[in-house]
Design a protein around this motif. Structure first.
Motif, short mmCIF file in Angstrom:
data_model
loop_
_atom_site.label_atom_id
_atom_site.label_comp_id
_atom_site.label_asym_id
_atom_site.label_seq_id
_atom_site.Cartn_x
_atom_site.Cartn_y
_atom_site.Cartn_z
N ASP A 6 33.95 -42.31 -66.89
CA ASP A 6 33.12 -41.09 -66.88
C ASP A 6 33.12 -40.40 -65.52
N LYS A 7 34.21 -40.62 -64.74
CA LYS A 7 34.33 -39.95 -63.45
C LYS A 7 35.69 -39.28 -63.35
N ARG A 8 35.74 -38.19 -62.62
CA ARG A 8 37.01 -37.48 -62.46
C ARG A 8 37.69 -37.97 -61.19
N ILE A 9 38.93 -38.39 -61.34
CA ILE A 9 39.66 -39.03 -60.25
C ILE A 9 40.77 -38.10 -59.75
N MET A 10 40.87 -37.97 -58.43
CA MET A 10 41.99 -37.25 -57.83
C MET A 10 42.85 -38.23 -57.05
N VAL A 11 44.16 -38.23 -57.32
CA VAL A 11 45.11 -39.09 -56.62
C VAL A 11 45.81 -38.27 -55.54
N ILE A 12 45.76 -38.77 -54.30
CA ILE A 12 46.39 -38.08 -53.18
C ILE A 12 47.40 -39.02 -52.53
N SER A 13 48.63 -38.55 -52.36
CA SER A 13 49.63 -39.29 -51.61
C SER A 13 49.89 -38.53 -50.31
N LYS A 14 49.56 -39.16 -49.19
CA LYS A 14 49.64 -38.49 -47.90
C LYS A 14 51.07 -38.54 -47.36
N THR A 15 51.84 -37.50 -47.66
CA THR A 15 53.21 -37.39 -47.17
C THR A 15 53.63 -35.93 -47.19
N ASP A 16 54.52 -35.57 -46.26
CA ASP A 16 55.05 -34.20 -46.23
C ASP A 16 56.18 -33.99 -47.22
N HIS B 162 44.61 -45.62 -69.51
CA HIS B 162 43.39 -46.43 -69.64
C HIS B 162 42.17 -45.56 -69.91
N GLY B 163 42.41 -44.32 -70.32
CA GLY B 163 41.31 -43.44 -70.72
C GLY B 163 40.53 -42.84 -69.57
N LEU B 164 41.11 -42.83 -68.36
CA LEU B 164 40.40 -42.31 -67.20
C LEU B 164 40.83 -40.87 -66.90
N ASN B 165 39.85 -40.03 -66.60
CA ASN B 165 40.08 -38.62 -66.30
C ASN B 165 40.62 -38.50 -64.88
N SER B 166 41.89 -38.15 -64.74
CA SER B 166 42.50 -38.13 -63.41
C SER B 166 43.44 -36.94 -63.26
N MET B 167 43.72 -36.59 -62.00
CA MET B 167 44.57 -35.44 -61.70
C MET B 167 45.32 -35.67 -60.39
N GLU B 168 46.45 -34.96 -60.24
CA GLU B 168 47.21 -35.01 -59.01
C GLU B 168 46.66 -34.01 -58.01
N SER B 169 46.62 -34.38 -56.74
CA SER B 169 46.15 -33.44 -55.72
C SER B 169 47.13 -32.28 -55.55
N LEU B 170 48.39 -32.51 -55.92
CA LEU B 170 49.42 -31.49 -55.77
C LEU B 170 49.08 -30.23 -56.56
N THR B 171 48.33 -30.39 -57.65
CA THR B 171 47.97 -29.23 -58.47
C THR B 171 46.89 -28.38 -57.82
N VAL B 172 46.16 -28.98 -56.88
CA VAL B 172 45.07 -28.26 -56.20
C VAL B 172 45.47 -27.89 -54.77
#
Length: 217
Positions: A39-49, A68-78
Motif C-alpha cells: 500500500d505504498k508507492r515505491i520509486m527506484v533510483i539508480s545513481k549513475t550518469d 509481488h503486487g507492489l506499486n513502483s516506478m522508475e525515477s527515470l520517468t520523473v
C-alpha cells in the motif's frame, strides 16, 4: 584420449572462469524484521550518469516489485537526468524529499556503486595421481613363498596453470520510508557484490532477484 580430455577440461574451466557472472548479498541490515512495503508507492533510483545502465537496473527492479503486487516506478520517468557530481546541501535534499512526497512517493530504493576491486585468480588443472598395484613375494620361515600386493602413486598428467584477471563491483541499496520521521526514514541497507559481469541484462535481473529476496520475506 588423455590429451583430449585435458584440453576439454581446460576449455571448460576457461569458459567458467571468464563467462560466469555472479551476484551475491554480502551484508543486509533492516530497521525492523518486517519491511512493510504494501500500500505504498515505491520509486527506484539508480545513481549513475549512464542512462543505459540506469534504465536497465531501474526497470528490472521495478518489474520484480510489480510481480509481488507492489506499486513502483522508475525515477527515470520523473527525473530524466541525474548529475552524480552535484553535492546538495541539507535544504536542497529536504526540498527534493518534499517534492517526492507531493508526487505520492512513499518509499525510495536507491542503488549506488560504492567500490570496484580488481583481482587475479589462478586455477591449477591436471597433476592428478594414479595408483598402480603390483604383486610382491617374500619367503616365509618354512621356505614357502607368500604373495601380497603393494602399490605406488604416480602423477598421471602434468599440471597446467590458468591466470584470470577480473573485477568486482560493490553496490549499496538503501531504502528510505518517507512516511516516517526524519530520524526513522532509513529502513534497510543491502550491500551486494557483482563478480566480473559480462552481460548488463543478465546481471541486472540477477541483482533484482537478490534485492527482492531481502525486501520481501
Amino acid at each position: 584420449m588423455k590429451t583430449l580430455n585435458k584440453i576439454l577440461s581446460i576449455l571448460i574451466l576457461i569458459i567458467m572462469v571468464t563467462s560466469c557472472s555472479t551476484v551475491r548479498v554480502v551484508s543486509n541490515w533492516n530497521h525492523s524484521k518486517e519491511l512493510n512495503l504494501n500500500d505504498k508507492r515505491i520509486m527506484v533510483i539508480s545513481k549513475t550518469d549512464d542512462n543505459i545502465v540506469r534504465s536497465q537496473f531501474e526497470s528490472d527492479l521495478v518489474n520484480k516489485l510489480r510481480e509481488h503486487g507492489l506499486n513502483s516506478m522508475e525515477s527515470l520517468t520523473v527525473f530524466p537526468k541525474i548529475d552524480t557530481e552535484v553535492k546538495l546541501n541539507e535544504n536542497e535534499v529536504q526540498k527534493i524529499v518534499e517534492d517526492l512526497k507531493n508526487k505520492g512517493v512513499d518509499i525510495i530504493i536507491l542503488n549506488t556503486l560504492k567500490d570496484t576491486q580488481e583481482y587475479t585468480r589462478t586455477e591449477i588443472t591436471g597433476g592428478g595421481y594414479s595408483t598402480l598395484y603390483f604383486p610382491t613375494y617374500f619367503r616365509g620361515p618354512n621356505g614357502t613363498f607368500y604373495r601380497y600386493y603393494n602399490s605406488i602413486h604416480v602423477k598421471s598428467e602434468p599440471e597446467s596453470t590458468i591466470t584470470h584477471t577480473g573485477k568486482k563491483y560493490i553496490l549499496e541499496t538503501v531504502i528510505y520510508d518517507l512516511t516516517k520521521t526524519d530520524n526513522e526514514q532509513l529502513i534497510s541497507v543491502i550491500t551486494t557484490e557483482i563478480d566480473n559481469p559480462k552481460s548488463l541484462g543478465t546481471i541486472s535481473k540477477d541483482f533484482s532477484k537478490q534485492i527482492i529476496k531481502k525486501l520481501i520475506k
